[in-house]
Design a protein around this motif. Structure first.
Motif, PDB file in Angstrom:
ATOM      1  N   VAL A  39     -52.605   0.242   2.030  1.00  0.00           N
ATOM      2  CA  VAL A  39     -53.258   1.515   2.328  1.00  0.00           C
ATOM      3  C   VAL A  39     -54.641   1.239   2.909  1.00  0.00           C
ATOM      4  O   VAL A  39     -55.397   0.412   2.398  1.00  0.00           O
ATOM      5  CB  VAL A  39     -53.391   2.371   1.054  1.00  0.00           C
ATOM      6  N   GLY A  40     -54.945   1.914   4.012  1.00  0.00           N
ATOM      7  CA  GLY A  40     -56.215   1.715   4.691  1.00  0.00           C
ATOM      8  C   GLY A  40     -56.132   0.759   5.857  1.00  0.00           C
ATOM      9  O   GLY A  40     -57.056   0.689   6.683  1.00  0.00           O
ATOM     10  N   THR A  41     -55.010   0.027   5.951  1.00  0.00           N
ATOM     11  CA  THR A  41     -54.832  -0.938   7.033  1.00  0.00           C
ATOM     12  C   THR A  41     -54.541  -0.224   8.350  1.00  0.00           C
ATOM     13  O   THR A  41     -53.760   0.718   8.399  1.00  0.00           O
ATOM     14  CB  THR A  41     -53.667  -1.896   6.721  1.00  0.00           C
ATOM     15  N   LYS A  42     -55.170  -0.712   9.399  1.00  0.00           N
ATOM     16  CA  LYS A  42     -54.869  -0.203  10.745  1.00  0.00           C
ATOM     17  C   LYS A  42     -53.672  -0.967  11.287  1.00  0.00           C
ATOM     18  O   LYS A  42     -53.659  -2.203  11.268  1.00  0.00           O
ATOM     19  CB  LYS A  42     -56.071  -0.371  11.665  1.00  0.00           C
ATOM     20  N   LEU A  43     -52.660  -0.240  11.758  1.00  0.00           N
ATOM     21  CA  LEU A  43     -51.487  -0.895  12.308  1.00  0.00           C
ATOM     22  C   LEU A  43     -51.808  -1.524  13.653  1.00  0.00           C
ATOM     23  O   LEU A  43     -52.706  -1.063  14.371  1.00  0.00           O
ATOM     24  CB  LEU A  43     -50.348   0.114  12.490  1.00  0.00           C
TER      25      LEU A  43
END
Length: 229
Positions: free
Chosen positions: A30-34
């Motif tokens: 969660v919070g990770t940029k794809l």
């Protein structure tokens, strides 16, 4: 962890599932940029349009969110449960409580808005329910639901009609269990005929207050039975 290239068709579904696995498996927290569409497309061996559709599906599942000018970010690692899934898991008492709220108002509207075609359909549905008294429980429950569906349809509100339609599968399962568990048709195969006839009469007569009250009493009795189990 690298993504393997996909087999041909259906590519969008495969791409969606592969990306979902990466998110739910913890590869992207969660919070990770794809990665960007171009990077994802190359990793999956598909076009950017396929990746774009897959990302839309993940947005709909509540797993990712697009931020204007910033990219697509993971916002959850478990997909949001859809309405149909919630209804499948819901207790019949919960379904019935909401059913009362929906159907009582629908009956009032039906009494105000019913057309000649609705009146004919209501009489036909009541006759069908009475005829099903000699049939098995499944046929009787289906005939009962058909009558209630006809009342809701006579309200001429597509949102109400659609909402009731969503309830029908869970409602049918609950009613079948209830009829079998309490053996409601042992002495009265046409269980509830008087109340349903009164409901049809109220709607046909255009008496909104009587229609709502009749249905509230009928559903309330069943709900009381459910709460007593």
């Amino acid at each position: 962890m690298p993504l393997d290239a996909l087999r041909p068709s259906p590519l969008v579904e495969q791409a969606t599932e592969r990306l979902r696995e990466q998110i739910t498996g913890g590869t992207w927290a969660v919070g990770t940029k794809l990665p960007g569409e171009t990077t994802l497309a190359a990793s999956l061996g598909v076009g950017r349009s396929t990746v774009r559709e897959a990302l839309r599906a993940l947005v709909g599942a509540g797993l990712v969110r697009a931020r204007q000018g910033a990219g697509v970010f993971v916002v959850a690692t478990e997909p949001r449960e859809d309405w149909a899934a919630q209804l499948r898991r819901a207790a019949i008492t919960d379904v019935y409580e909401v059913r009362v709220l929906v159907e009582v108002e629908a009956a009032c509207l039906a009494a105000r808005r019913r057309t000649d075609d609705d009146i004919a359909a209501l009489h036909e549905a009541l006759a069908g329910r009475r005829a099903a008294a000699d049939a098995d429980d499944a046929a009787f429950v289906d005939a009962d639901i058909a009558l209630h569906t006809t009342v809701v349809a006579a309200a001429h509100n597509p949102v109400l009609t659609g909402l009731f339609g969503e309830f029908v599968p869970a409602l049918r399962r609950g009613l079948l269990d209830l009829v079998a568990m309490l053996d409601l048709r042992a002495t009265h195969p046409g269980h509830g005929d008087e109340g349903h006839a009164a409901l049809v009469h109220a709607v046909v007569s255009g008496d909104a207050e009587a229609a709502g009250e009749t249905l509230r009493n009928e559903l309330g009795q069943t709900l009381a039975l459910l709460h007593s189990l």
